[in-house]
Write a protein that holds these residues in place. Structure first.
Motif, PDB file in Angstrom:
ATOM      1  N   ILE A 106      47.222  25.924  40.797  1.00 35.89           N
ATOM      2  CA  ILE A 106      45.790  26.906  40.592  1.00 35.89           C
ATOM      3  C   ILE A 106      44.580  27.191  41.462  1.00 35.89           C
ATOM      4  O   ILE A 106      44.336  25.480  42.068  1.00 35.89           O
ATOM      5  CB  ILE A 106      45.159  26.745  38.634  1.00 35.89           C
ATOM      6  N   LEU A 107      44.319  28.201  42.150  1.00 29.79           N
ATOM      7  CA  LEU A 107      42.766  27.932  42.724  1.00 29.79           C
ATOM      8  C   LEU A 107      41.771  29.098  41.624  1.00 29.79           C
ATOM      9  O   LEU A 107      41.260  28.509  42.700  1.00 29.79           O
ATOM     10  CB  LEU A 107      43.063  29.477  43.969  1.00 29.79           C
ATOM     11  N   GLY A 108      41.450  29.257  40.487  1.00 26.68           N
ATOM     12  CA  GLY A 108      40.511  29.633  40.185  1.00 26.68           C
ATOM     13  C   GLY A 108      40.577  31.108  38.753  1.00 26.68           C
ATOM     14  O   GLY A 108      42.233  31.381  38.757  1.00 26.68           O
ATOM     15  N   TYR A 109      39.337  30.716  38.383  1.00 23.91           N
ATOM     16  CA  TYR A 109      40.026  31.765  37.002  1.00 23.91           C
ATOM     17  C   TYR A 109      39.007  32.461  36.846  1.00 23.91           C
ATOM     18  O   TYR A 109      38.012  31.939  37.299  1.00 23.91           O
ATOM     19  CB  TYR A 109      41.250  31.744  35.418  1.00 23.91           C
ATOM     20  N   GLU A 110      38.358  33.609  36.706  1.00 24.72           N
ATOM     21  CA  GLU A 110      37.519  34.563  36.461  1.00 24.72           C
ATOM     22  C   GLU A 110      37.483  35.263  35.055  1.00 24.72           C
ATOM     23  O   GLU A 110      38.819  35.534  34.677  1.00 24.72           O
ATOM     24  CB  GLU A 110      37.006  35.128  36.585  1.00 24.72           C
ATOM     25  N   PHE A 111      37.034  35.472  33.696  1.00 24.99           N
ATOM     26  CA  PHE A 111      36.848  36.244  32.945  1.00 24.99           C
ATOM     27  C   PHE A 111      36.435  37.573  33.227  1.00 24.99           C
ATOM     28  O   PHE A 111      34.993  37.989  33.872  1.00 24.99           O
ATOM     29  CB  PHE A 111      36.221  36.092  31.551  1.00 24.99           C
ATOM     30  N   MET A 112      36.949  38.145  32.915  1.00 24.98           N
ATOM     31  CA  MET A 112      37.225  40.214  34.149  1.00 24.98           C
ATOM     32  C   MET A 112      36.414  40.933  33.015  1.00 24.98           C
ATOM     33  O   MET A 112      36.569  41.263  32.374  1.00 24.98           O
ATOM     34  CB  MET A 112      38.147  40.014  35.372  1.00 24.98           C
ATOM     35  N   GLN A 113      35.964  42.229  33.715  1.00 21.74           N
ATOM     36  CA  GLN A 113      35.512  43.492  33.203  1.00 21.74           C
ATOM     37  C   GLN A 113      36.757  44.720  32.856  1.00 21.74           C
ATOM     38  O   GLN A 113      36.682  45.156  31.981  1.00 21.74           O
ATOM     39  CB  GLN A 113      35.164  44.530  34.903  1.00 21.74           C
TER      40      GLN A 113
ATOM     41  N   VAL B 246      41.603  36.999  31.203  1.00 26.96           N
ATOM     42  CA  VAL B 246      41.690  36.421  32.397  1.00 26.96           C
ATOM     43  C   VAL B 246      42.003  36.460  33.721  1.00 26.96           C
ATOM     44  O   VAL B 246      43.584  36.553  32.892  1.00 26.96           O
ATOM     45  CB  VAL B 246      41.501  34.919  31.933  1.00 26.96           C
ATOM     46  N   HIS B 247      41.517  36.240  34.497  1.00 26.90           N
ATOM     47  CA  HIS B 247      42.436  36.520  35.597  1.00 26.90           C
ATOM     48  C   HIS B 247      42.466  34.860  36.194  1.00 26.90           C
ATOM     49  O   HIS B 247      41.927  34.444  36.652  1.00 26.90           O
ATOM     50  CB  HIS B 247      41.834  37.201  36.674  1.00 26.90           C
ATOM     51  N   VAL B 248      43.576  34.881  36.381  1.00 23.66           N
ATOM     52  CA  VAL B 248      44.095  33.170  36.515  1.00 23.66           C
ATOM     53  C   VAL B 248      44.614  33.080  37.902  1.00 23.66           C
ATOM     54  O   VAL B 248      46.048  34.094  38.511  1.00 23.66           O
ATOM     55  CB  VAL B 248      45.277  32.587  35.968  1.00 23.66           C
ATOM     56  N   LYS B 249      43.975  33.015  39.003  1.00 21.71           N
ATOM     57  CA  LYS B 249      44.733  32.992  40.366  1.00 21.71           C
ATOM     58  C   LYS B 249      45.298  31.722  41.068  1.00 21.71           C
ATOM     59  O   LYS B 249      45.114  30.405  41.330  1.00 21.71           O
ATOM     60  CB  LYS B 249      43.218  32.866  41.723  1.00 21.71           C
ATOM     61  N   TYR B 250      46.361  32.006  41.749  1.00 22.94           N
ATOM     62  CA  TYR B 250      46.823  30.490  42.176  1.00 22.94           C
ATOM     63  C   TYR B 250      48.154  30.881  43.020  1.00 22.94           C
ATOM     64  O   TYR B 250      48.055  31.904  43.408  1.00 22.94           O
ATOM     65  CB  TYR B 250      48.576  30.463  40.446  1.00 22.94           C
ATOM     66  N   ASP B 251      48.232  29.884  43.704  1.00 21.43           N
ATOM     67  CA  ASP B 251      49.444  29.803  44.782  1.00 21.43           C
ATOM     68  C   ASP B 251      50.164  30.129  45.055  1.00 21.43           C
ATOM     69  O   ASP B 251      51.225  29.386  44.614  1.00 21.43           O
ATOM     70  CB  ASP B 251      49.038  28.530  45.228  1.00 21.43           C
TER      71      ASP B 251
END
Length: 563
Positions: free
Chosen positions: A342-349, A353-358
Motif C-alpha cells: 500500500i502506497l497511501g490512501y485518501e478520503f475523496m470527494q 476512500v481511495h487506497v493506492k497500492y503497488d
C-alpha cells in the motif's frame, strides 16, 4: 518571620542588648530565607503555572542572582538548589501520558526538544490553543487578519445552494493573497498526488532560496523500498508510507524522501534542536500540518533565522499511530490487505476512500481500490482518528505561506497522480515560493478554483449520521458492519451527483469538521472551555448553525445536558 519574633521576645526577656550582637547573623539569614520563600511563592502564582507543570522542568527562571546581592550570598551557601534548571525534552516513548495535552497531544514534536519550555504558549491543544494561535498570529504572519465578513452561505432553507463559479472566501479558507487556484506538480515521480508540495520544496532548495527543508520522510526511506523509485523492483514487504520520520533535508535527494502523504501523527518539530545547532542554516522552509505550523510560528523568533518560509497542507483526521492507520485498512478495506504494498490512501470527494497500492508495474502505474464511506465498519473512526484531530479548528492551515490540498479541486481523474490539487497563496513570501516552482518547471498552475452546490444541508446531514457524534450523545459506539457494497456504491454515486462540487465541497468538509469537533470539545471539556478554544472564524460558523439548524442545536443541548 517566626524566628525574628522569637528573638525579639528573648531579648526583651533578657533585657540584655548584648544579645543583639550575637544574634545579628541569624536574624539576617532568617530574613533572607523568608524573603526567598515569599518571592518564590508569589512568582509561581504570578506566572500562572498550571498544576500539571508545577513540579516539571517546563518553566525556568528568567533572572539570575548577581554576586553582590543577598540572594547570591544565600545561593552560595546552599549548593545548587536554586540554579536554573535546563530544559528537558519529554521522552517520545511516554506519549501521550506524560505529554501536557495528554490524549489530545498531536505529537507535533515540540515537547521532544529543548523548546518544550514554550509549550503553554505554542501548543494548539492547551488553554485557548488555536484561538490564541490563529487569532493572535495571523496578522503578524500575513500582515493582516482574514476578512470575517467575506463568507458564503447557501442563501436560505429553500435555496439550491451557491451557483456555479463561486470562489473560495477568506472567512473559511484564511487570508488570500490571490484566489485559490488549481495546480499540478511536474517531474516528481512517486508522489501520492502530482507532487505539488515536493516540487515547491525542491525548487526552492535548488534555487538557493533556502539552505534546508524540514519535511516528513518515511522512516528508513521505506517509501523508496516500496517500489516508488523507478529503479526499485518493489520486492520489499515494508510499508513505510505509514511511518513518519522528520528530517532536516539539505539535498534534493533528502527532500524526495518526503514524497507521499503519511496518514499518522508526525513529529515535524522534533528536528528543532538539530536546527538550532546547525550554524550553516540561515534560511529555512518548514513543511507541516496546521497544529505543527502553529507551534512553529510561535517559537520562530527564537530560531534567529534570516528567512523563513512555511509550506502547509490541508489536514483532517489523521490516525494516532502508524499501527492504527494499518488497522484501519485491515478492518476497513480488507480487499487490499492480501499482501499488496500500500502506497497511501485518501478520503475523496466522491464519498469513497481511495487506497493506492503497488500493482507491480512500477511507480508510474499504481492500482486503486475505491470503497464507499458507507461500507466501512461503523466503529472504525473510534480508533482510526486521533483525539487531537477531533479538537482541531485549522483544517486550512491558517498560518502557512502556501497551502496545498485537494478538497476544493474537481475530481477530474480516476488517479490521484493525475488529478488537480488546490494551491492557496497567503502572502508575498508564498508568491515567491510559487514563482520559484513554476520557473523550475515543477509546478503547473491552472485556473481559479470554483464550486457550486449546497454545503450547509450536506454538512448537517453528515453530522446527524456521524457515528462519533452519536457516541457523544449516547455515550457509546455500537460495533456494526457497513452497508452492503452494492448499496454503498449506489449511495456514493447519488450523493456525489447531488452534492456540492469543487470549492462547494471544500466548504462542506470544513463546516462538517468544525461542527463535529466543536461537539467533541463540548463533550470533553464543557461549554466554557469549548467556546474559549474556537478561533473567531470558527465561532462565527458554529454560531450560524446553532441559530439556523434545529438538529445542530438539539445535538448541542443533548451533549450539554450530560454534564
Amino acid at each position: 518571620l517566626w524566628l525574628n519574633l522569637s528573638l525579639i521576645v528573648k531579648m526583651n526577656h533578657d533585657h540584655d542588648v548584648r544579645c543583639l550582637v550575637g544574634w545579628l547573623p541569624l536574624i539576617f539569614l532568617a530574613t533572607q530565607c523568608s524573603g526567598l520563600i515569599v518571592t518564590s511563592y508569589r512568582g509561581s502564582i504570578g506566572a500562572g503555572i498550571h498544576p500539571t507543570f508545577a513540579s516539571s522542568p517546563l518553566r525556568s527562571s528568567s533572572s539570575s542572582p548577581t554576586s553582590s546581592s543577598p540572594t547570591a550570598l544565600f545561593s552560595a551557601a546552599s549548593s545548587t538548589a536554586s540554579s536554573e534548571p535546563q530544559p528537558r525534552p519529554i521522552d517520545p516513548a511516554s506519549w501521550p501520558v506524560k505529554f501536557p495535552a495528554k490524549s489530545h497531544c498531536s505529537k507535533c514534536g515540540l515537547c521532544e526538544t529543548s523548546y518544550v519550555t514554550h509549550v503553554t504558549d505554542a501548543c494548539a491543544f492547551l488553554g485557548e490553543g488555536m484561538k490564541r494561535n490563529i487569532d493572535g498570529l495571523e496578522e503578524r504572519v500575513h500582515g493582516r487578519r482574514r476578512r470575517l465578513n467575506d463568507i458564503v452561505w447557501d442563501g436560505g432553507a429553500d435555496s439550491g445552494g451557491v451557483g456555479e463559479g463561486s470562489l473560495a472566501e477568506e472567512a473559511r479558507f484564511g487570508v488570500l493573497h490571490r484566489a485559490m487556484a488549481l495546480a499540478r506538480g511536474k517531474r516528481v515521480t512517486g508522489a501520492q498526488w502530482t507532487g505539488c508540495v515536493t516540487g515547491i520544496a525542491v525548487s526552492m532548495l535548488e534555487e538557493g532560496m533556502v539552505d534546508a527543508v524540514v519535511c516528513i520522510a518515511s522512516k528508513d526511506d521505506d517509501f523508496h523500498k516500496n517500489g516508488n523509485d523507478e529503479n526499485c523492483d518493489g520486492s520489499s514487504d515494508d510499508d513505510g508510507w505509514s511511518n513518519p520520520e522528520p528530517i532536516l533535508a539539505r539535498t534534493v535527494d533528502d527532500v524526495l524522501r518526503g514524497r507521499g502523504v503519511k496518514p499518522a501523527l508526525a513529529p515535524s518539530l522534533r528536528v528543532l534542536d538539530e536546527l538550532k545547532n546547525s550554524s550553516d542554516i540561515k534560511r529555512l522552509l518548514f513543511c507541516g500540518v496546521g497544529c505543527a505550523v502553529q507551534a512553529f510560528r510561535t517559537i520562530q523568533p527564537e530560531l534567529q533565522l534570516e528567512e523563513v518560509y512555511v509550506l502547509g497542507t490541508n489536514c483532517a483526521d489523521n490516525s494516532p499511530t502508524p499501527e492504527d492507520a494499518k488497522e484501519f485498512l485491515r478492518r476497513g478495506v480488507p480487499e487490499v490487505d492480501n499482501g499488496k504494498k500500500i502506497l497511501g490512501y485518501e478520503f475523496m470527494q466522491d464519498f469513497r476512500v481511495h487506497v493506492k497500492y503497488d500493482s507491480g508495474r512500477g511507480a508510474s502505474f499504481p492500482s486503486y481500490e475505491r470503497k464507499p464511506y458507507f461500507c466501512l465498519p461503523g466503529d472504525v473512526a473510534n480508533f482510526a482518528i486521533a483525539d487531537s484531530c477531533l479538537a482541531c479548528f485549522d483544517y486550512t492551515n491558517s498560518l502557512a505561506d502556501v497551502v496545498v490540498g485537494y478538497m476544493g479541486a474537481p475530481l477530474d481523474s480516476d488517479s490521484m497522480d493525475q488529478s488537480y490539487q488546490t494551491v492557496t497563496v497567503r502572502n508575498l513570501r508564498g508568491e515567491r515560493m510559487i514563482q520559484s516552482a513554476m520557473k523550475a518547471g515543477r509546478l503547473e498552475m491552472g485556473p481559479e478554483a470554483t464550486g457550486r452546490g449546497s454545503h450547509e444541508k450536506f454538512a448537517m446531514a453528515t453530522i446527524s449520521s456521524d457515528k462519533l457524534v452519536q457516541k457523544m450523545v449516547n455515550g457509546e459506539m455500537k460495533e456494526q458492519n457497513g452497508m452492503p457494497r452494492l448499496l454503498g456504491e449506489v449511495m456514493a454515486f447519488v450523493i456525489t451527483a447531488a452534492g456540492p462540487k469543487g470549492v462547494g465541497f471544500a466548504r462542506y468538509s470544513i463546516d462538517y469538521h468544525l461542527l463535529r469537533n466543536y461537539l467533541h470539545c463540548l463533550d470533553i471539556w464543557g461549554e466554557e472551555t469549548a467556546n474559549g478554544m474556537l478561533p473567531e472564524y470558527s465561532a462565527q460558523i458554529v454560531k450560524k448553525y446553532a441559530e439556523t439548524s434545529e438538529p445542530f442545536w438539539n445535538l448541542v443541548e443533548s451533549i450539554k445536558s450530560k454534564r
